[in-house]
Design a protein around this motif. Structure first.
Motif, PDB file in Angstrom:
ATOM      1  N   MET A   1       0.784  -1.299  -0.067  1.00 32.97           N
ATOM      2  CA  MET A   1       0.033   0.081  -0.008  1.00 32.97           C
ATOM      3  C   MET A   1       0.932   1.174   0.058  1.00 32.97           C
ATOM      4  O   MET A   1       1.820   1.450   0.964  1.00 32.97           O
ATOM      5  N   LYS A   2       0.456   2.227  -0.898  1.00 34.96           N
ATOM      6  CA  LYS A   2       1.423   3.425  -1.077  1.00 34.96           C
ATOM      7  C   LYS A   2       0.663   4.595  -0.222  1.00 34.96           C
ATOM      8  O   LYS A   2      -0.420   4.665  -0.422  1.00 34.96           O
ATOM      9  N   ILE A   3       1.395   5.298   0.668  1.00 38.81           N
ATOM     10  CA  ILE A   3       0.701   6.172   1.232  1.00 38.81           C
ATOM     11  C   ILE A   3       1.436   7.614   0.846  1.00 38.81           C
ATOM     12  O   ILE A   3       2.430   7.585   0.886  1.00 38.81           O
ATOM     13  N   ASP A   4       0.529   8.432   0.632  1.00 41.11           N
ATOM     14  CA  ASP A   4       1.200   9.811   0.254  1.00 41.11           C
ATOM     15  C   ASP A   4       1.778  10.545   1.308  1.00 41.11           C
ATOM     16  O   ASP A   4       1.264  10.713   2.376  1.00 41.11           O
ATOM     17  N   GLU A   5       3.053  10.896   1.026  1.00 37.80           N
ATOM     18  CA  GLU A   5       4.017  11.299   1.936  1.00 37.80           C
ATOM     19  C   GLU A   5       3.578  12.672   2.712  1.00 37.80           C
ATOM     20  O   GLU A   5       3.540  13.029   4.120  1.00 37.80           O
ATOM     21  N   ARG A  44      -8.605   4.810   3.882  1.00 37.12           N
ATOM     22  CA  ARG A  44      -7.659   4.011   3.137  1.00 37.12           C
ATOM     23  C   ARG A  44      -7.005   2.648   3.853  1.00 37.12           C
ATOM     24  O   ARG A  44      -6.830   1.843   3.596  1.00 37.12           O
ATOM     25  N   HIS A  69       6.906   8.806  11.245  1.00 39.11           N
ATOM     26  CA  HIS A  69       7.465   8.861   9.930  1.00 39.11           C
ATOM     27  C   HIS A  69       7.003  10.289   9.257  1.00 39.11           C
ATOM     28  O   HIS A  69       8.104  10.754   8.711  1.00 39.11           O
TER      29      HIS A  69
END
Length: 316
Positions: A1-5, A44, A69
């Protein structure tokens, strides 16, 4: 899963501030925009980011881990912004400066220290050379600027030269030299003593030859040659040897009470010490800040030297 920085950064700001409104203000965003981001991120992930009903907002374990993070990204962004701001104002960066050895050791090194007291995050890389080597280093982009004596700059050379100090040579000796006891010093008497020759390539070597010729001789007794400024001074302190030095260099060592200038006029070189840079260069702000500091330092030095010269009666 890609998370917007960017979503993690907003989460970190909210956790740090303890509220959505406060976190949004910290980032310069609106409260509704940050609320929508957090709601979209929870949807999400399928997990809550904050414990319901707690004020100030308290993150869940997952929310805390993700916020950590985001905080790292936020810190990196702030550091990058500070770096850019420091670079633009000349407070950070690298300055590569080259120069003639005697001037660099006697005068410029102390000025560099003064500059870095005000600009501690600017790194200075210093190198030595005479005009031909320094000009080649500027053209090859190995140094940003040079501090050196020049008699004439060829038109169309692609270089610009800013004068810092006019040429003014003196005969230097130890502070207890026998010639200092004479009420009136005769120029040819200088030839009765041994001499220290400047290093090969130094403009001072040509100045020494001119001085010898002006005294009606073709050569003098060279006993020591090719050493550094420190070695020449140490040699003078232990002998009756003489040497030719820029007056500003002798002036720089006045508080050591080890060497001085003989009160005798000698031919002055048709050159000046100055800053040499490429004409078309758009120098980095740190380089411009350093050059400005050097110019200001020499303005102050010039006033001190003139005052010092007025207190000395030079022979004719």
């Amino acid at each position: 899963m890609k998370i917007d920085e960017r979503h993690l950064v907003q989460l970190a700001a909210v956790v740090q501030a303890g509220g959505v409104t406060e976190g949004a203000m910290m980032l310069g965003l609106t409260q509704p925009a940050v609320s929508r981001t957090l709601a979209a991120l929870e949807k999400r992930l399928g997990e809550p980011l904050f414990i319901r009903g707690r004020r100030p907002l308290q993150p869940t374990p997952l929310g805390r881990a993700l916020a950590d993070h985001g905080q790292a990204m936020l810190n990196a962004s702030r550091k990058a912004s500070a770096l850019v701001e420091g670079f633009r104002h000349g407070r950070t960066g690298l300055v590569r400066v080259g120069g003639t050895p005697f001037f660099m050791d006697a005068l410029i090194a102390g000025m560099v220290a003064g500059f870095q007291n005000a600009f501690p995050d600017v790194r200075i890389e210093q190198s030595y050379g005479y005009l031909p080597e320094l000009r080649a280093a500027i053209v090859a982009d190995r140094i940003d600027l040079a501090i050196c004596p020049i008699d004439m700059l060829d038109e169309g050379s692609g270089m610009r030269f800013q004068e810092l100090l006019p040429g003014r040579n003196v005969v230097a000796c130890r502070i207890t030299h026998p010639l200092l006891l004479k009420r009136r010093l005769n120029g040819p008497e200088l030839l009765d003593y041994p001499w220290i020759a400047p290093p090969p390539g130094s403009p001072l070597l040509a100045d020494l030859r001119s001085l010898v010729l002006s005294l009606g001789a073709t050569e003098t007794k060279i006993r020591y040659a090719g050493g550094s400024l420190t070695s020449a001074i140490n040699y003078m302190k232990a002998s009756d040897a003489l040497t030719i030095l820029p007056h500003s260099v002798v002036f720089a060592y006045r508080n050591d009470k080890a060497i001085t200038a003989l009160p005798v006029n000698i031919p002055h070189p048709e050159r000046a010490l100055g800053l040499l840079q490429r004409t078309e260069d758009l120098s980095a702000p740190a380089t411009e800040a350093f050059a400005a500091h050097i110019r200001k330092s020499f303005e102050n030095l010039t006033h001190l030297i003139k005052r010092h010269e007025q207190s000395v009666i030079w022979g004719l």
